[in-house]
Design an enzyme around this catalytic site. Structure first.
Site, PDB file in Angstrom:
ATOM      1  N   HIS A 183     -22.872  29.077  -0.624  1.00 10.86           N
ATOM      2  CA  HIS A 183     -22.909  30.175   0.344  1.00 10.86           C
ATOM      3  C   HIS A 183     -24.099  29.953   1.274  1.00 10.86           C
ATOM      4  O   HIS A 183     -25.165  29.499   0.843  1.00 10.86           O
ATOM      5  CB  HIS A 183     -23.042  31.508  -0.387  1.00 10.86           C
ATOM      6  N   ASP A 189     -26.435  31.747   2.614  1.00 12.08           N
ATOM      7  CA  ASP A 189     -27.710  32.326   2.192  1.00 12.08           C
ATOM      8  C   ASP A 189     -28.265  31.629   0.961  1.00 12.08           C
ATOM      9  O   ASP A 189     -29.481  31.484   0.799  1.00 12.08           O
ATOM     10  CB  ASP A 189     -27.544  33.820   1.903  1.00 12.08           C
ATOM     11  N   LYS A 190     -27.378  31.192   0.082  1.00 16.18           N
ATOM     12  CA  LYS A 190     -27.836  30.511  -1.131  1.00 16.18           C
ATOM     13  C   LYS A 190     -28.327  29.098  -0.840  1.00 16.18           C
ATOM     14  O   LYS A 190     -29.214  28.594  -1.525  1.00 16.18           O
ATOM     15  CB  LYS A 190     -26.716  30.504  -2.167  1.00 16.18           C
ATOM     16  N   GLU A 222     -39.529  30.529   3.948  1.00 14.35           N
ATOM     17  CA  GLU A 222     -38.265  31.084   4.409  1.00 14.35           C
ATOM     18  C   GLU A 222     -37.442  29.984   5.079  1.00 14.35           C
ATOM     19  O   GLU A 222     -37.996  29.133   5.791  1.00 14.35           O
ATOM     20  CB  GLU A 222     -38.499  32.207   5.417  1.00 14.35           C
ATOM     21  N   GLU A 274     -45.677  30.315   5.016  1.00 17.33           N
ATOM     22  CA  GLU A 274     -47.092  30.059   4.821  1.00 17.33           C
ATOM     23  C   GLU A 274     -47.347  29.355   3.492  1.00 17.33           C
ATOM     24  O   GLU A 274     -46.674  29.620   2.502  1.00 17.33           O
ATOM     25  CB  GLU A 274     -47.879  31.377   4.825  1.00 17.33           C
ATOM     26  N   LYS A 306     -17.124  32.977  -2.928  1.00 23.86           N
ATOM     27  CA  LYS A 306     -17.571  34.306  -3.326  1.00 23.86           C
ATOM     28  C   LYS A 306     -16.603  34.840  -4.376  1.00 23.86           C
ATOM     29  O   LYS A 306     -15.408  34.581  -4.314  1.00 23.86           O
ATOM     30  CB  LYS A 306     -17.592  35.268  -2.128  1.00 23.86           C
ATOM     31  N   PHE A 330      -9.571  28.595   4.239  1.00 31.03           N
ATOM     32  CA  PHE A 330     -11.030  28.668   4.199  1.00 31.03           C
ATOM     33  C   PHE A 330     -11.533  27.227   4.089  1.00 31.03           C
ATOM     34  O   PHE A 330     -11.878  26.751   3.019  1.00 31.03           O
ATOM     35  CB  PHE A 330     -11.467  29.515   3.001  1.00 31.03           C
ATOM     36  N   ASP A 386     -21.033  30.282   8.938  1.00 32.01           N
ATOM     37  CA  ASP A 386     -21.781  31.537   9.007  1.00 32.01           C
ATOM     38  C   ASP A 386     -23.248  31.212   8.745  1.00 32.01           C
ATOM     39  O   ASP A 386     -23.566  30.517   7.774  1.00 32.01           O
ATOM     40  CB  ASP A 386     -21.249  32.514   7.955  1.00 32.01           C
ATOM     41  N   ALA A 387     -24.151  31.686   9.570  1.00 33.17           N
ATOM     42  CA  ALA A 387     -25.571  31.368   9.411  1.00 33.17           C
ATOM     43  C   ALA A 387     -26.107  31.916   8.088  1.00 33.17           C
ATOM     44  O   ALA A 387     -25.647  32.947   7.591  1.00 33.17           O
ATOM     45  CB  ALA A 387     -26.376  31.939  10.578  1.00 33.17           C
ATOM     46  N   ARG A 402     -31.290  37.145   1.438  1.00 38.13           N
ATOM     47  CA  ARG A 402     -30.293  38.151   1.829  1.00 38.13           C
ATOM     48  C   ARG A 402     -29.335  38.516   0.700  1.00 38.13           C
ATOM     49  O   ARG A 402     -28.420  39.311   0.917  1.00 38.13           O
ATOM     50  CB  ARG A 402     -29.491  37.674   3.042  1.00 38.13           C
ATOM     51  N   LYS A 403     -29.500  37.947  -0.474  1.00 38.13           N
ATOM     52  CA  LYS A 403     -28.565  38.239  -1.564  1.00 38.13           C
ATOM     53  C   LYS A 403     -29.312  38.806  -2.776  1.00 38.13           C
ATOM     54  O   LYS A 403     -29.143  38.361  -3.915  1.00 38.13           O
ATOM     55  CB  LYS A 403     -27.804  36.955  -1.949  1.00 38.13           C
ATOM     56  N   LYS A 415     -40.974  32.417  -2.914  1.00 41.69           N
ATOM     57  CA  LYS A 415     -42.251  33.088  -3.153  1.00 41.69           C
ATOM     58  C   LYS A 415     -42.884  32.595  -4.453  1.00 41.69           C
ATOM     59  O   LYS A 415     -42.237  32.587  -5.502  1.00 41.69           O
ATOM     60  CB  LYS A 415     -42.046  34.602  -3.236  1.00 41.69           C
ATOM     61  N   LYS A 449     -46.799  36.606  -5.868  1.00 43.24           N
ATOM     62  CA  LYS A 449     -46.073  37.659  -5.154  1.00 43.24           C
ATOM     63  C   LYS A 449     -45.347  38.519  -6.188  1.00 43.24           C
ATOM     64  O   LYS A 449     -44.401  38.077  -6.836  1.00 43.24           O
ATOM     65  CB  LYS A 449     -45.054  37.073  -4.175  1.00 43.24           C
ATOM     66  N   ASP A 477     -43.319  40.823  -5.825  1.00 46.07           N
ATOM     67  CA  ASP A 477     -41.884  40.957  -5.556  1.00 46.07           C
ATOM     68  C   ASP A 477     -41.087  40.142  -6.560  1.00 46.07           C
ATOM     69  O   ASP A 477     -40.023  40.570  -7.027  1.00 46.07           O
ATOM     70  CB  ASP A 477     -41.545  40.429  -4.155  1.00 46.07           C
TER      71      ASP A 477
END
Length: 393
Positions: free
Chosen positions: A17, A19-20, A45, A58, A173, A238, A246-247, A252-253, A273, A277, A279
Site C-alpha cells: 500500500h 502509505d505502507k 518522513e 530530522e 487492502k 486493479f 495513489d500517493a 497515515r495508517k 520515529k 518519541k 508517540d
C-alpha cells in the site's frame, strides 16, 4: 451497559500500500541510524508518488559531522525496501525511481527539551496521549477484526513473494466485519479484499479463486458461512498499484497500525520515529502493560492511557479502564503498573530494549499482536510482568 451482540469492522493494508511503502522506508532509515548510534534521534518522513520518493525530517547524532557520511546510504535503503516489497512497475520500479533525500540536522530547540543534563532527566520528545489495549478475543490478546485482517494480507504476501501466486501484486487492502454474540467473536459477516493483480485479463471472480483458499486458511474454523458476503476486487481490475496509483505518506495508517478502531488512539504515528518519541515508545509501553494485565487474568479487556509533556520525564497521568471486566479495581492496576515499570522515556527504552534497529519489521501488518523475537523485536509483546502484577494487586 455494554452490548453483547453486535458487528464490528476493521481494515488492514498490505506492505505494498502506498502509505505502507513510506512507513517501511522511514523505519528502514531509522534502523540504519540506530544500528550506527543507538541513541540517535530520528524523525523521518517519506512521501511517494509516480516515479518519485522524497525522504525528509530530522536526525540528531552525538557527532553531527557524521550525518553527511550516512546520507549517501539513504538512496539504497529506499530502493532495497521497494525491491523487497516487490515493485517493478513501469512508473514505480526500485531501479529507476527518483529518490530525493532532504534529511537534515535535528532542531537544537527540540534537543534541549529531550536530552538529559546535569540538573534534569531526559524529557519526553513531545506532549501527547498514548493508548494501549488488550482483549482476550485471540491468543495474541488482540481484537479479532484487525488481527485476522492483518493475517489475510500477510499470508497473501507470503505466497506472492514465494512465487506460488505470481499473479498477485504488492498493493492490497482487506476488511472484515466480525459478528459478536455474548461479547465474543463467533463469525464473519463480510469479507472485503482488493488486491493488485499483474494479469490484466483477470476478473474479480478470477482473483477470488486465487485468494479465497488463503483467506479460509487463516480464519478460525466455522467463522465463514453461507451467509458471509464476499467482496473481492469489487470495482473490477486493479493492475496499477502502489504510489503510481495513489500517493503515499508516512503515518497515515495509524488505526491499521494499532487496534483497528476497537480502542482509542492518541493520534501520533509511529514509523520513522526513534523511541525517545513517546508517540511511539509510550504507545508500545501502554500495549505492553495492557497485555500483561489481561494475560495475568486481572481483566478480560484492558485500556491503558499515558500522557506526557515535552521535556518532562515522568508521565503526567496513568489511566486504566478494564471496561467492567476487572478482577481488581482499576485504581489498583494503575498503582501497580506505575510501581513495576519506569515510564519515563529512558525507562521505557531500557525496560523494553528499544534502542536497537528493530523497527522496519513493524511497518506492515500491525505493530501489536506479533510474537516477541530473539533480537528484541516486538519486545512490547512479552508477558513477563504477569507474576509481578498478580503479586502487586
Amino acid at each position: 451497559m455494554a452490548r453483547n451482540n453486535y458487528q464490528f469492522t476493521s481494515e488492514s493494508v498490505s506492505e505494498g500500500h502506498p502509505d505502507k511503502v513510506c512507513d517501511r522506508i522511514s523505519d528502514a532509515v531509522l534502523d540504519a541510524f540506530l544500528a550506527e548510534e543507538p541513541e540517535a534521534r530520528v524523525a523521518c518522513e517519506t512521501f511517494a508518488t509516480t516515479n518519485l520518493v522524497v525522504i525528509g525530517g530530522e536526525v540528531g547524532l552525538s557527532d553531527q559531522s557524521k550525518l553527511t557520511q550516512y546520507m549517501d546510504r539513504i538512496d539504497q535503503i529506499a530502493r532495497d525496501c521497494i525491491r523487497d516489497i516487490g515493485y517493478e512497475q513501469d512508473k514505480f520500479h526500485w531501479k529507476t525511481v527518483s529518490v530525493n533525500n532532504v534529511l537534515h540536522e535535528q532542531s537544537a530547540h527540540i534537543a534541549q527539551g529531550v536530552n538529559a543534563s546535569d540538573n534534569k532527566d531526559e524529557g519526553a520528545g513531545d506532549q501527547g496521549i498514548m493508548f494501549g489495549y488488550a482483549v482476550n478475543e485471540t491468543p495474541e490478546l488482540m481484537p479479532a477484526p484487525i488481527h485476522y485482517s492483518h493475517a489475510i494480507l500477510r499470508r497473501l504476501a507470503e505466497v506472492r513473494k514465494s512465487g506460488v501466486e505470481p499473479t498477485l501484486g504488492p498493493d492490497a487492502k482487506s476488511q472484515l466485519t466480525v459478528r459478536y454474540e455474548g461479547g465474543k467473536p463467533v463469525g464473519i459477516s463480510s469479507v472485503v479484499l482488493s488486491t493488485q493483480h499483474l494479469d490484466e485479463a483477470m476478473t474479480s471472480e478470477d482473483v477470488r479463486a486465487v485468494v479465497e483458499p488463503y483467506i479460509r486458511e487463516v480464519l478460525p474454523d466455522g467463522w465463514l458461512g453461507a451467509d458471509t458476503e464476499w467482496w473481492v476486487n469489487p470495482t473490477g481490475k486493479f493492475v496499477i498499484g502502489g504510489p503510481d496509483g495513489d500517493a503515499g505518506l508516512t503515518g497515515r495508517k495509524i488505526i491499521v497500525d494499532t487496534y483497528g478502531g476497537a480502542a482509542p488512539h492518541g493520534g501520533g504515528a509511529f514509523s520513522g520515529k526513534d523511541p525517545t518519541k513517546v508517540d511511539r515508545s509510550a504507545a508500545y509501553a501502554s500495549r505492553y502493560l495492557a497485555k500483561n494485565v489481561v494475560a495475568a487474568g486481572l481483566a478480560h479487556r484492558c485500556t491503558i492511557q499515558l500522557s506526557y509533556a515535552i521535556g518532562v520525564a515522568k508521565p503526567l497521568s496513568i489511566y486504566c479502564d478494564t471496561h467492567g471486566t476487572g478482577e481488581v479495581p482499576d485504581a489498583k492496576i494503575e498503582e501497580a503498573v506505575a510501581d513495576l515499570m519506569d515510564l519515563t522515556p529512558r525507562g521505557i527504552r531500557e525496560h523494553l530494549g528499544m534502542n536497537r534497529p528493530i523497527y522496519q519489521r513493524t511497518a506492515a501488518y500491525g505493530h501489536f499482536g506479533r510474537a516477541p523475537e530473539a533480537d528484541g523485536g516486538f519486545s512490547w509483546e512479552r508477558t513477563d510482568l504477569v507474576e509481578a502484577l498478580k503479586k502487586a494487586v
